[in-house]
Design a protein around this motif. Structure first.
Motif, short mmCIF file in Angstrom:
data_model
loop_
_atom_site.label_atom_id
_atom_site.label_comp_id
_atom_site.label_asym_id
_atom_site.label_seq_id
_atom_site.Cartn_x
_atom_site.Cartn_y
_atom_site.Cartn_z
N ASN A 13 25.95 -25.85 -50.86
CA ASN A 13 24.79 -26.74 -51.00
C ASN A 13 24.50 -27.37 -49.64
N LYS A 15 22.05 -29.15 -48.77
CA LYS A 15 21.31 -30.42 -48.85
C LYS A 15 20.13 -30.37 -47.85
N HIS A 97 22.37 -32.44 -59.77
CA HIS A 97 23.21 -32.96 -58.69
C HIS A 97 23.13 -34.49 -58.68
N GLU A 99 22.96 -36.58 -56.38
CA GLU A 99 21.96 -37.17 -55.48
C GLU A 99 20.58 -37.15 -56.13
N GLU A 169 31.49 -32.38 -60.33
CA GLU A 169 31.46 -33.06 -59.04
C GLU A 169 31.57 -34.57 -59.23
N ALA A 173 33.72 -38.42 -54.93
CA ALA A 173 34.36 -37.43 -54.05
C ALA A 173 33.34 -36.71 -53.17
N ILE A 174 32.05 -36.91 -53.44
CA ILE A 174 31.02 -36.17 -52.70
C ILE A 174 30.77 -36.80 -51.34
N GLY A 175 31.01 -36.01 -50.31
CA GLY A 175 30.71 -36.44 -48.94
C GLY A 175 31.58 -37.58 -48.46
N GLY A 214 33.11 -31.62 -54.28
CA GLY A 214 33.41 -32.97 -53.81
C GLY A 214 34.45 -32.90 -52.72
N VAL A 216 35.32 -30.52 -50.68
CA VAL A 216 36.15 -29.30 -50.57
C VAL A 216 36.16 -28.89 -49.10
N LEU A 234 31.59 -25.78 -55.41
CA LEU A 234 30.28 -26.11 -54.87
C LEU A 234 30.56 -26.97 -53.64
N VAL A 235 30.22 -26.43 -52.49
CA VAL A 235 30.63 -27.04 -51.23
C VAL A 235 29.41 -27.60 -50.50
N GLY A 236 29.48 -28.84 -50.07
CA GLY A 236 28.39 -29.45 -49.33
C GLY A 236 28.64 -29.35 -47.83
N GLY A 237 29.20 -30.41 -47.27
CA GLY A 237 29.40 -30.50 -45.81
C GLY A 237 30.02 -29.26 -45.19
P1 PGA Z 1 30.58 -32.31 -50.18
O1 PGA Z 1 29.30 -32.17 -51.13
O2 PGA Z 1 31.30 -30.97 -50.21
O3 PGA Z 1 30.00 -32.60 -48.82
O4 PGA Z 1 31.41 -33.39 -50.70
C1 PGA Z 1 29.37 -31.49 -52.36
C2 PGA Z 1 28.04 -31.52 -53.06
O5 PGA Z 1 27.33 -32.53 -52.96
O6 PGA Z 1 27.67 -30.56 -53.73
#
Ligand code: PGA
Length: 263
Positions: A13, A15, A97, A99, A169, A173-175, A214, A216, A234-237
């Motif tokens: 993801n 973003k 999501h 957000e 998620e 834990a997200i970001g 979250g 990862v 599901l990976v963000g950063g």
């Molecule tokens: P993160 O984001 O890996 O940066 O914590 C995950 C997400 O928002 O899907």
């Protein structure tokens, strides 16, 4: 015992990040390294990058998805993008999501309508669910996550469910750099799977993939993928860094190979 094979999935993801040149560069460097591990990969770039990336990825196994969709098919909805429009360039959409829920005020009902709209257009869905820190502290995490899941998946038929993936998620834990522990993820995924057996049936549950998301990173990925019932992430950063995302992909493929070898 059901032994349905759920092909592991790594979703990235992005973003609201990366300009077009950076996006093309990132995907170009990912393409050779994500080619042959036996796991699915789904990239979720911003809308404007879908078209150029779909051309770049044509003929590869890397799938593209969108981060959002509007539930009406067309009309006077300035700034929105519909499922029939997306379906021309990508096969999946992320809905629910945190957000979208917290910053843009999307309710469970809106999430359910979006999910239905994209399934009606023949697309697949990644449904994100998760509790806030306050909800976790109050001991209501599982009931909250199960309620969000029911609100989105309730009433779908088996074929529609086969096009859904759940991403657990936890919002806290997200970001944040603070992933949920293996025990926390394991407990939630077990609760979700037990609940799904009752709500959608054992066969559909056995085929439904559940991801964790979250914070990862390459450092914690192997531990998270070793948790029974977790089928990917599901990976963000970390999805914005080619080396990091590739390392997470390899950790996922290795955990699958290990599980297969151990059967
Ligand atoms: P993160 O984001 O890996 O940066 O914590 C995950 C997400 O928002 O899907």
């Amino acid at each position: 015992m059901t032994t349905a094979y759920r092909r592991p999935l790594l979703a990235g993801n992005w973003k609201m990040n990366l300009n077009r040149l950076d996006a093309v560069e990132l995907v170009s460097s990912l393409m050779p390294s994500l080619a042959e591990g036996g796991c699915d990969v789904l990239l979720l770039p911003p809308f404007v990058h879908l078209f150029p990336l779909s051309r770049l990825l044509a003929g590869t196994s890397i799938q593209l998805g969108a981060q959002n969709v509007y539930f009406e098919p067309a009309g006077a909805f300035t700034g929105e993008v519909s499922a029939p429009m997306l379906q021309e360039t990508c096969g999946a959409v992320l809905v629910g999501h945190s957000e979208r829920r917290t910053i843009f005020g999307e309710t469970d009902e809106v999430v359910a309508r979006k999910l239905r709209a994209l399934l009606s257009s023949g697309m697949s869905a990644v449904l994100a669910v998760g509790e806030s820190g306050e909800i976790r502290d109050s001991g209501m995490s599982a009931s909250h996550v199960l309620m969000q899941t029911d609100a989105a998946l309730g009433g779908l038929d088996q074929e529609q469910l086969s096009r859904c993936v759940i991403a657990y998620e936890p919002i806290w834990a997200i970001g944040t750099g603070k992933s949920a522990t293996q025990a926390e993820v394991g407990e939630m995924v077990t609760a979700l799977r037990q609940h799904l057996v009752g709500s959608i049936g054992a066969d559909a549950e056995a085929r439904l993939r559940i991801l964790y998301g979250g914070s990862v990173t390459p450092a914690n990925a192997a531990g998270l993928f070793a948790i029974p019932g977790v089928d990917g992430a599901l990976v963000g950063g970390a999805s914005l860094d080619a080396d990091g995302f590739t390392a997470i992909y390899h950790a996922l493929c290795a955990s699958t190979a290990q599980a297969d070898g151990g059967q």
